[in-house]
Scaffold this motif. Structure first.
Motif, PDB file in Angstrom:
ATOM      1  N   VAL A 100      87.881 165.393   4.953  1.00 37.74           N
ATOM      2  CA  VAL A 100      86.725 165.028   4.116  1.00 37.74           C
ATOM      3  C   VAL A 100      85.859 163.980   4.826  1.00 37.74           C
ATOM      4  O   VAL A 100      86.334 163.241   5.679  1.00 37.74           O
ATOM      5  CB  VAL A 100      87.135 164.478   2.726  1.00 37.74           C
ATOM      6  N   ASN A 101      84.600 163.974   4.424  1.00 35.21           N
ATOM      7  CA  ASN A 101      83.653 162.987   4.919  1.00 35.21           C
ATOM      8  C   ASN A 101      83.638 161.829   3.917  1.00 35.21           C
ATOM      9  O   ASN A 101      83.260 162.025   2.757  1.00 35.21           O
ATOM     10  CB  ASN A 101      82.260 163.626   5.017  1.00 35.21           C
ATOM     11  N   ILE A 102      84.073 160.666   4.353  1.00 37.21           N
ATOM     12  CA  ILE A 102      84.190 159.517   3.440  1.00 37.21           C
ATOM     13  C   ILE A 102      82.857 159.211   2.760  1.00 37.21           C
ATOM     14  O   ILE A 102      82.815 158.830   1.593  1.00 37.21           O
ATOM     15  CB  ILE A 102      84.713 158.279   4.206  1.00 37.21           C
ATOM     16  N   ARG A 103      81.752 159.445   3.470  1.00 37.02           N
ATOM     17  CA  ARG A 103      80.428 159.158   2.893  1.00 37.02           C
ATOM     18  C   ARG A 103      80.169 159.954   1.611  1.00 37.02           C
ATOM     19  O   ARG A 103      79.410 159.537   0.763  1.00 37.02           O
ATOM     20  CB  ARG A 103      79.324 159.504   3.892  1.00 37.02           C
ATOM     21  N   HIS A 104      80.784 161.126   1.512  1.00 40.53           N
ATOM     22  CA  HIS A 104      80.505 161.989   0.359  1.00 40.53           C
ATOM     23  C   HIS A 104      81.555 161.888  -0.745  1.00 40.53           C
ATOM     24  O   HIS A 104      81.491 162.638  -1.716  1.00 40.53           O
ATOM     25  CB  HIS A 104      80.360 163.444   0.824  1.00 40.53           C
TER      26      HIS A 104
ATOM     27  N   ILE B  98      90.663 153.143   4.310  1.00 40.29           N
ATOM     28  CA  ILE B  98      89.673 152.477   3.451  1.00 40.29           C
ATOM     29  C   ILE B  98      89.990 150.983   3.294  1.00 40.29           C
ATOM     30  O   ILE B  98      89.399 150.292   2.469  1.00 40.29           O
ATOM     31  CB  ILE B  98      89.512 153.157   2.069  1.00 40.29           C
ATOM     32  N   GLY B  99      90.948 150.507   4.077  1.00 43.17           N
ATOM     33  CA  GLY B  99      91.214 149.068   4.126  1.00 43.17           C
ATOM     34  C   GLY B  99      92.140 148.549   3.057  1.00 43.17           C
ATOM     35  O   GLY B  99      92.033 147.405   2.636  1.00 43.17           O
ATOM     36  N   MET B 100      93.070 149.374   2.612  1.00 38.94           N
ATOM     37  CA  MET B 100      94.058 148.891   1.610  1.00 38.94           C
ATOM     38  C   MET B 100      95.446 148.745   2.212  1.00 38.94           C
ATOM     39  O   MET B 100      95.836 149.498   3.063  1.00 38.94           O
ATOM     40  CB  MET B 100      94.123 149.867   0.442  1.00 38.94           C
TER      41      MET B 100
ATOM     42  N   LEU C 292      86.425 151.900  -1.265  1.00 41.63           N
ATOM     43  CA  LEU C 292      85.677 153.079  -0.828  1.00 41.63           C
ATOM     44  C   LEU C 292      84.196 152.729  -0.652  1.00 41.63           C
ATOM     45  O   LEU C 292      83.586 153.058   0.371  1.00 41.63           O
ATOM     46  CB  LEU C 292      85.837 154.208  -1.846  1.00 41.63           C
ATOM     47  N   ALA C 293      83.634 152.022  -1.646  1.00 43.86           N
ATOM     48  CA  ALA C 293      82.216 151.645  -1.572  1.00 43.86           C
ATOM     49  C   ALA C 293      81.965 150.763  -0.345  1.00 43.86           C
ATOM     50  O   ALA C 293      80.957 150.931   0.356  1.00 43.86           O
ATOM     51  CB  ALA C 293      81.814 150.918  -2.841  1.00 43.86           C
ATOM     52  N   GLN C 294      82.929 149.886  -0.097  1.00 48.54           N
ATOM     53  CA  GLN C 294      82.784 148.967   1.050  1.00 48.54           C
ATOM     54  C   GLN C 294      82.795 149.727   2.370  1.00 48.54           C
ATOM     55  O   GLN C 294      81.965 149.500   3.236  1.00 48.54           O
ATOM     56  CB  GLN C 294      83.962 147.985   0.997  1.00 48.54           C
ATOM     57  N   ILE C 295      83.744 150.665   2.504  1.00 51.04           N
ATOM     58  CA  ILE C 295      83.850 151.409   3.766  1.00 51.04           C
ATOM     59  C   ILE C 295      82.639 152.324   3.940  1.00 51.04           C
ATOM     60  O   ILE C 295      82.171 152.537   5.065  1.00 51.04           O
ATOM     61  CB  ILE C 295      85.193 152.187   3.850  1.00 51.04           C
ATOM     62  N   LYS C 296      82.087 152.846   2.827  1.00 52.22           N
ATOM     63  CA  LYS C 296      80.893 153.700   2.935  1.00 52.22           C
ATOM     64  C   LYS C 296      79.701 152.881   3.437  1.00 52.22           C
ATOM     65  O   LYS C 296      78.886 153.373   4.200  1.00 52.22           O
ATOM     66  CB  LYS C 296      80.568 154.325   1.581  1.00 52.22           C
ATOM     67  N   GLU C 297      79.627 151.641   3.006  1.00 54.90           N
ATOM     68  CA  GLU C 297      78.545 150.777   3.495  1.00 54.90           C
ATOM     69  C   GLU C 297      78.685 150.498   4.979  1.00 54.90           C
ATOM     70  O   GLU C 297      77.706 150.427   5.717  1.00 54.90           O
ATOM     71  CB  GLU C 297      78.556 149.447   2.728  1.00 54.90           C
ATOM     72  N   GLU C 298      79.943 150.341   5.422  1.00 55.78           N
ATOM     73  CA  GLU C 298      80.179 150.009   6.827  1.00 55.78           C
ATOM     74  C   GLU C 298      79.897 151.189   7.754  1.00 55.78           C
ATOM     75  O   GLU C 298      79.589 150.999   8.936  1.00 55.78           O
ATOM     76  CB  GLU C 298      81.629 149.549   7.025  1.00 55.78           C
ATOM     77  N   LEU C 299      80.020 152.406   7.232  1.00 57.40           N
ATOM     78  CA  LEU C 299      79.866 153.593   8.104  1.00 57.40           C
ATOM     79  C   LEU C 299      78.399 153.823   8.487  1.00 57.40           C
ATOM     80  O   LEU C 299      77.526 153.570   7.733  1.00 57.40           O
ATOM     81  CB  LEU C 299      80.419 154.833   7.399  1.00 57.40           C
TER      82      LEU C 299
END
Lengths: 136, 181
Positions: free
Chosen positions: B138-142, B179-181, A129-136
């Motif tokens: 949902v907004n992944i950033r949040h 999310i890349g899993m 999740l942290a990784q994808i947030k950085e990429e966005l």
């Protein structure tokens, strides 16, 4: 065209399970190993009961506490207790002390392994999740 | 590029200008094409006069831009009978309740929006948004934290949301892929 897809393997498992059941019933009726075969069948029924109980209780927990995993651990402890105690009793263990030791060991192992793999899973999820947030 | 002159109530001007800017509509006080808010009398010169209701400004902007904007940065939200432009990146999650859709910001405010979830998914929202169950995006950033439950569901802790948001079992696979899993 895929000949063996995921559902093929699921069908194979169903077929093997039903074939095993039929074989066991046949062995129970036609051979002198009746007692041993009934033990296995009773074990399978007990396993199915534990599985059914788990499905119901986990669903109930999710309905009552939809956002908390904690009650799930309670269900897990109960299932390990019933499973180990029940199987031990079915297989002839009548000594309460021995049953208690078996249950304690199973609880420690079961809960320990669940905690370990769950923490790994949570960590991986949140790292991604942290990784994808950085990429966005 | 066509320029437009905006005629509207003084109290609405700032808001409507912001919406026009968000849709890349250029305003010019001398332009012959006039956008006039309904119920505002206009007696000046014009070549084209378009009258619009304030609450339909989004639809007007889409018409003027030629097609619905893809990945807009602003959504119009309604709250207590007034309209507010919201920056999409401030939205934490969007929830459908019956026939209504509400956008919840990371600050905890909720605004009613006119779009349905499938319309939002289909081009209005940028790629940082993901559908997590049949009634929420949902907004992944949040997302602050992901917690798995014992039967395969995931629970998301979001900024501005006191309770968690579920990723239902039907959406877990696509969420994990996202999310890349």
């Amino acid at each position: 065209m895929t000949v063996f897809d995921r559902t093929s393997w699921i069908r194979l498992l169903y077929s093997l399970f039903i074939a095993t059941l039929i074989t066991l019933f046949a062995l129970a009726v036609t051979t002198e190993y009746t007692e041993a075969v009934w033990y296995i069948l009773k074990g399978m029924v007990a396993g199915a009961v534990i599985w059914g109980l788990g499905e119901c209780l986990f669903s109930l927990c999710e309905r009552i506490f939809p956002h908390s995993p904690a009650p799930g651990y309670g269900v897990l402890i109960l299932l390990i207790l019933l499973g180990t105690g029940g199987f031990g009793y079915l297989l002839g263990v009548r000594d309460t002390g021995v049953l208690a030791i078996m249950i304690a060991a199973a609880e420690a192992f079961g809960i320990g392994i669940t905690l370990f793999y769950r923490s790994q899973y949570i960590r991986t999820l949140n790292e991604r999740l942290a990784q994808i947030k950085e990429e966005l | 590029m066509i320029r437009y002159r905006l005629i509207c109530a003084k109290k609405d001007r700032e808001l409507l200008e912001a919406v026009c800017r968000a849709h890349a509509i250029t305003l010019d006080e001398t332009a012959p094409c006039v956008l006039c808010e309904a119920n505002i009398p206009y007696a000046g010169n014009y070549d084209i006069l378009i009258s619009f209701k304030k609450e339909k400004i989004d639809a007007l902007m889409e018409c003027l831009a030629g097609s619905p904007r893809r990945e807009s940065s602003i959504l119009m939200g309604a709250s207590d009978s007034h309209f507010t432009p919201m920056e999409i990146r401030t939205i934490a999650y969007i929830r459908a309740c019956g026939n209504d859709t509400f956008a919840h910001t990371a600050r905890g405010d909720a605004y009613k929006i006119k779009h349905k979830l499938y319309e939002l998914e289909d081009g209005i929202l940028p790629r940082g948004f993901i559908r997590v169950n049949k009634s929420e995006i949902v907004n992944i950033r949040h997302i602050q934290k992901i917690v798995p439950m014992f039967k395969g569901k995931l629970v998301l802790t979001l900024a501005g949301c006191l309770h968690g948001v579920d990723v239902s079992r039907n959406y877990v696979k696509s969420f994990k892929e996202r999310i890349g899993m």
